[in-house]
Scaffold this active site. Structure first.
Site, short mmCIF file in Angstrom:
data_model
loop_
_atom_site.label_atom_id
_atom_site.label_comp_id
_atom_site.label_asym_id
_atom_site.label_seq_id
_atom_site.Cartn_x
_atom_site.Cartn_y
_atom_site.Cartn_z
N ALA A 48 41.54 73.93 4.30
CA ALA A 48 41.93 73.55 5.66
C ALA A 48 42.06 74.80 6.52
O ALA A 48 42.37 75.89 6.02
CB ALA A 48 43.25 72.77 5.66
N VAL A 49 41.84 74.59 7.81
CA VAL A 49 41.98 75.65 8.81
C VAL A 49 42.93 75.11 9.89
O VAL A 49 42.86 73.93 10.26
CB VAL A 49 40.61 76.00 9.42
N GLU A 61 34.73 66.84 -3.19
CA GLU A 61 34.71 65.50 -2.61
C GLU A 61 35.09 65.59 -1.14
O GLU A 61 35.93 66.41 -0.78
CB GLU A 61 35.72 64.58 -3.31
N ASN A 70 34.63 62.37 7.57
CA ASN A 70 35.05 63.72 7.95
C ASN A 70 33.84 64.53 8.42
O ASN A 70 33.26 65.33 7.68
CB ASN A 70 35.75 64.39 6.77
N TYR A 93 29.98 71.82 5.06
CA TYR A 93 29.37 71.90 3.73
C TYR A 93 27.84 71.86 3.82
O TYR A 93 27.14 72.53 3.07
CB TYR A 93 29.90 70.78 2.83
C1 LIG Z 1 36.66 71.13 7.93
C2 LIG Z 1 37.28 72.42 8.43
C3 LIG Z 1 37.86 73.18 7.24
C4 LIG Z 1 36.19 73.27 9.10
O1 LIG Z 1 36.72 74.57 9.34
P1 LIG Z 1 36.22 75.44 10.59
O2 LIG Z 1 36.81 76.79 10.42
O3 LIG Z 1 36.50 74.74 11.85
O4 LIG Z 1 34.63 75.46 10.35
P2 LIG Z 1 33.61 76.59 10.86
O5 LIG Z 1 34.00 77.05 12.23
O6 LIG Z 1 33.48 77.62 9.80
O7 LIG Z 1 32.26 75.76 10.99
C5 LIG Z 1 31.34 75.68 9.90
C6 LIG Z 1 30.18 74.78 10.30
O8 LIG Z 1 30.65 73.44 10.49
C7 LIG Z 1 30.38 73.02 11.82
N1 LIG Z 1 31.55 72.26 12.30
C8 LIG Z 1 32.83 72.65 12.24
N2 LIG Z 1 33.62 71.71 12.80
C9 LIG Z 1 32.80 70.73 13.22
C10 LIG Z 1 33.00 69.48 13.88
N3 LIG Z 1 34.24 69.08 14.23
N4 LIG Z 1 31.93 68.71 14.15
C11 LIG Z 1 30.69 69.11 13.82
N5 LIG Z 1 30.42 70.29 13.20
C12 LIG Z 1 31.46 71.08 12.90
C13 LIG Z 1 30.19 74.29 12.62
O9 LIG Z 1 29.36 74.08 13.74
C14 LIG Z 1 29.53 75.19 11.61
O10 LIG Z 1 28.16 74.88 11.46
P3 LIG Z 1 27.03 76.04 11.62
O11 LIG Z 1 27.39 77.10 10.63
O12 LIG Z 1 25.78 75.31 11.29
O13 LIG Z 1 27.15 76.50 13.03
C15 LIG Z 1 38.38 72.14 9.50
O14 LIG Z 1 37.86 71.28 10.50
C16 LIG Z 1 39.64 71.50 8.92
O15 LIG Z 1 40.55 72.20 8.47
N6 LIG Z 1 39.70 70.14 8.94
C17 LIG Z 1 40.86 69.41 8.38
C18 LIG Z 1 40.96 69.55 6.88
C19 LIG Z 1 39.67 69.11 6.18
O16 LIG Z 1 39.01 68.16 6.56
N7 LIG Z 1 39.34 69.85 5.10
C20 LIG Z 1 38.15 69.57 4.30
C21 LIG Z 1 38.44 68.53 3.27
S1 LIG Z 1 37.01 68.15 2.27
#
Ligand SMILES: CC(C)(COP(=O)(O)OP(=O)(O)OC[C@H]1O[C@@H](n2cnc3c(N)ncnc32)[C@H](O)[C@@H]1OP(=O)(O)O)[C@@H](O)C(=O)NCCC(=O)NCCS
Length: 165
Positions: free
Chosen positions: A86-87, A119, A124, A131
């Site tokens: 998570a971020v 998973e 999401n 991924y």
């Molecule tokens: C999923 C999560 C970890 C992504 O972290 P993040 O730091 O925002 O991701 P990044 O900035 O590194 O983005 C990585 C890629 O995903 C894409 N991405 C990130 N958020 C996105 C969104 N909301 N919709 C579409 N694409 C998205 C980015 O464009 C990037 O793609 P690219 O490399 O092709 O440009 C974050 O949204 C989060 O913490 N979500 C809640 C917890 C969660 O869902 N954890 C994963 C459980 S499996």
């Protein structure tokens, strides 16, 4: 891992390092705003710090040192699993999640794992996009895997050798 590393998308440079007991309060706050299914407890994160096969890494704001994200990976024999990621909401879309996943894949490969599994909720979109960008592919589905709300999980894998991003 070999000391702090620097990410640079958008001018932000998260530092990655092994999690420590003093990080747990911040990690639990991020966990609670990120998951409903139910979130992992502080005790669960504390246990990770003592479990030899678990790797718990935090990303930190290079200015303040505040924890802005984390990833939990296990490596058992030749397989790795990303168990949690998570971020913090204010830090999303800046490449922090991608850096954490890349670091986990590199660690898994160095530890001898040929594949990394995880998973993800079908709905999401952010995680699935992340991924996909790290060359994970769908290999299965677990029906009604998640609660609150009930939803299928997609099982993704990423080979650490011979192809991939
Ligand atoms: C999923 C999560 C970890 C992504 O972290 P993040 O730091 O925002 O991701 P990044 O900035 O590194 O983005 C990585 C890629 O995903 C894409 N991405 C990130 N958020 C996105 C969104 N909301 N919709 C579409 N694409 C998205 C980015 O464009 C990037 O793609 P690219 O490399 O092709 O440009 C974050 O949204 C989060 O913490 N979500 C809640 C917890 C969660 O869902 N954890 C994963 C459980 S499996």
């Amino acid at each position: 891992m070999s000391g702090p590393q620097r990410g640079d998308r958008g001018g932000h440079a998260a530092l990655l390092r092994a999690a420590a007991p003093e990080d747990l309060d911040a990690v639990v706050v991020i966990e609670r705003v990120s998951f409903s299914d139910p979130p992992w407890t502080r005790a669960a994160f504390a246990w990770l710090l003592t479990a030899p096969h678990m790797r718990f890494v935090v990303a930190c704001d290079p200015g303040s040192g505040a924890v802005v994200g984390y990833i939990v990976t296990s490596v058992v024999v030749d397989e790795a699993e990303i168990a949690n990621l998570a971020v913090a909401p204010d830090w999303r879309w800046r490449g922090v999640g991608a850096r954490l996943v890349d670091d986990a894949i590199a660690h898994a490969a160095a530890a001898g794992a040929g594949v990394v599994y995880l998973e993800v909720r079908q709905s999401n979109a952010a995680a699935r996009a992340l991924y996909r960008s790290r060359a994970f592919v769908a290999v299965g589905r677990r029906r009604d895997y998640y609660r609150n709300p009930v939803e299928d999980a997609e099982v993704l894998e990423r080979r650490t050798r011979g192809g991939g991003a």
